[in-house]
Design a protein around this motif. Structure first.
Motif, PDB file in Angstrom:
ATOM      1  N   HIS A 165      44.835  42.113  30.274  1.00 45.64           N
ATOM      2  CA  HIS A 165      45.264  40.852  30.870  1.00 45.64           C
ATOM      3  C   HIS A 165      44.107  39.861  31.032  1.00 45.64           C
ATOM      4  O   HIS A 165      44.276  38.836  31.694  1.00 45.64           O
ATOM      5  CB  HIS A 165      45.945  41.110  32.215  1.00 45.64           C
ATOM      6  N   ASN A 166      42.942  40.203  30.445  1.00 48.68           N
ATOM      7  CA  ASN A 166      41.764  39.320  30.495  1.00 48.68           C
ATOM      8  C   ASN A 166      41.406  38.959  31.928  1.00 48.68           C
ATOM      9  O   ASN A 166      41.057  37.818  32.250  1.00 48.68           O
ATOM     10  CB  ASN A 166      42.019  38.032  29.690  1.00 48.68           C
ATOM     11  N   ILE A 167      41.485  39.947  32.821  1.00 49.66           N
ATOM     12  CA  ILE A 167      41.179  39.744  34.239  1.00 49.66           C
ATOM     13  C   ILE A 167      39.683  39.967  34.466  1.00 49.66           C
ATOM     14  O   ILE A 167      39.122  40.962  34.017  1.00 49.66           O
ATOM     15  CB  ILE A 167      42.020  40.682  35.120  1.00 49.66           C
ATOM     16  N   GLU A 213      52.189  44.585  36.962  1.00 47.50           N
ATOM     17  CA  GLU A 213      52.180  44.228  35.550  1.00 47.50           C
ATOM     18  C   GLU A 213      53.595  44.122  35.013  1.00 47.50           C
ATOM     19  O   GLU A 213      53.935  43.165  34.288  1.00 47.50           O
ATOM     20  CB  GLU A 213      51.388  45.266  34.750  1.00 47.50           C
ATOM     21  N   ASP A 216      55.316  40.947  36.022  1.00 48.56           N
ATOM     22  CA  ASP A 216      54.577  39.733  35.631  1.00 48.56           C
ATOM     23  C   ASP A 216      53.865  39.065  36.802  1.00 48.56           C
ATOM     24  O   ASP A 216      53.561  37.866  36.744  1.00 48.56           O
ATOM     25  CB  ASP A 216      55.510  38.711  34.953  1.00 48.56           C
ATOM     26  N   ASP A 219      49.164  38.669  36.698  1.00 50.72           N
ATOM     27  CA  ASP A 219      48.395  37.521  36.218  1.00 50.72           C
ATOM     28  C   ASP A 219      48.254  36.440  37.279  1.00 50.72           C
ATOM     29  O   ASP A 219      47.302  35.644  37.246  1.00 50.72           O
ATOM     30  CB  ASP A 219      49.055  36.932  34.970  1.00 50.72           C
ATOM     31  N   THR A 220      49.186  36.384  38.212  1.00 49.43           N
ATOM     32  CA  THR A 220      49.107  35.358  39.260  1.00 49.43           C
ATOM     33  C   THR A 220      48.220  35.799  40.421  1.00 49.43           C
ATOM     34  O   THR A 220      47.748  34.963  41.188  1.00 49.43           O
ATOM     35  CB  THR A 220      50.512  35.029  39.793  1.00 49.43           C
ATOM     36  N   LYS A 224      41.425  35.237  36.187  1.00 40.67           N
ATOM     37  CA  LYS A 224      41.222  35.424  34.754  1.00 40.67           C
ATOM     38  C   LYS A 224      39.742  35.310  34.395  1.00 40.67           C
ATOM     39  O   LYS A 224      38.994  34.552  35.013  1.00 40.67           O
ATOM     40  CB  LYS A 224      42.006  34.365  33.974  1.00 40.67           C
TER      41      LYS A 224
END
Length: 320
Positions: A165-167, A213, A216, A219-220, A224
């Motif tokens: 997730h490119n976190i 995950e 969804d 990501d919030t 990132k």
């Protein structure tokens, strides 16, 4: 830092205690390998620390030459440092992190000659330390091992999800500090690892992250990671004078050392993405690279030329 202890006899907890100069002397054991350049760098760091901390005993063990000892202390990579006091292993550091090694040696060497008295101050100190650690980055992962070398399946899965997730996250190896490993369970009322924190607040373990995950929401919640170009821009502007080099200014393994002005360094051996990306970003294929106010000055030859022409100091001060 001598070569003593470099035999199959190894370092047991009893031997660790007897090697110190007193019951509470600190012993630092470096598990190393002659083929690893980062180990040679850390040997130089240990030699400097030995001069600064004469009351501390430093020992080098070639990890592959003492497999039983390495297995006993779960040495899975080099360099690894173990810290012993009063016949007990009290801390651990995995990897070539000179500032962290220096910090740990100083902290343990100055922690006093007597065990905790049993009052509430040690608990208060641990609570404060855990608060600082959980707030050390916007997203903190407490795991077994490192993102590069996870040491349990759950930690590995957690790292894979965050990377997918490119976190952007920092991590803490709970194997490196038994006090943190046990204390964090009580601090957050969460008994297992890995544990993920955002802005100092516990999000949860692997099952919670998997649920977030699937819905969804992950990501919030988690920050990132910036794109590489944005990250390089931030790094080159981190200090007025930035030196990208192999190693760091503590180990002094670069020929480009600036004594006349304050500067910061970045060890490109610790981040392959930066190491390769910066070559393209600045169109400069080799290291070291010197930046002033985010602008590339050049490599060693350029800096030598500026020095010989009397132009180096004005450039470093941003006057040219």
């Amino acid at each position: 830092a001598g070569e003593r202890g470099n035999t199959a006899g190894g370092v047991g907890e009893e031997e660790a205690g007897s090697q110190g100069r007193s019951m509470m002397s600190l012993l630092v054991v470096h598990f190393w390998a002659p083929w690893a350049p980062q180990c040679a760098q850390m040997n130089d760091v240990m030699a400097e620390l030995a001069k600064e901390q004469p009351q501390v005993s430093f020992v080098k063990l070639e990890a592959e030459a003492v497999p039983e000892v390495s297995e006993k202390y779960e040495i899975s990579s080099v360099p690894t440092f173990l810290f012993f006091k009063n016949s007990q292993k009290i801390d651990r550091l995995d990897g070539a992190h000179a500032p962290e090694l220096t910090k740990k040696v100083q902290r343990h060497a100055s922690s006093g000659s007597f065990p905790p008295s049993g009052n509430e101050h040690p608990k208060e100190d641990l609570s404060l330390r855990l608060k600082k650690l959980t707030h050390a980055a916007p997203c903190m992962l407490f795991m077994k091992g490192t993102p590069q070398e996870p040491r349990c399946g759950f930690s590995k899965q957690m790292v894979e999800i965050l990377n997918k997730h490119n976190i952007q996250f920092s991590s803490f190896d709970i194997f490196s500090d038994e006090e943190v490993r046990q204390g964090l369970k009580t601090y957050s009322n969460w008994p297992t690892y890995p544990q993920l924190y955002v802005s100092g607040e516990l999000i949860g373990g692997l099952d919670i992250i998997k649920e977030l995950e699937a819905s969804d929401e992950l990501d919030t919640i988690c920050p990132k990671a910036p794109k590489l170009e944005e990250r390089l821009k931030v790094l080159t502007n981190k200090a007025s004078v930035m030196l990208f080099m192999k190693g760091n200014k503590q180990v002094k393994n670069s020929k480009m050392v600036l004594f006349v002005i304050s500067f910061d360094t970045f060890d490109i051996l610790e981040d392959e993405e930066v190491r390769q990306g910066l070559k393209t970003y600045s169109n400069w294929p080799t290291y070291p690279q010197l930046y002033v106010k985010g602008e590339l000055v050049g490599g060693l030859d350029i800096v030598k030329e500026l020095r010989d022409n009397g132009e180096l100091l004005p450039v470093l001060k941003g006057e040219n």
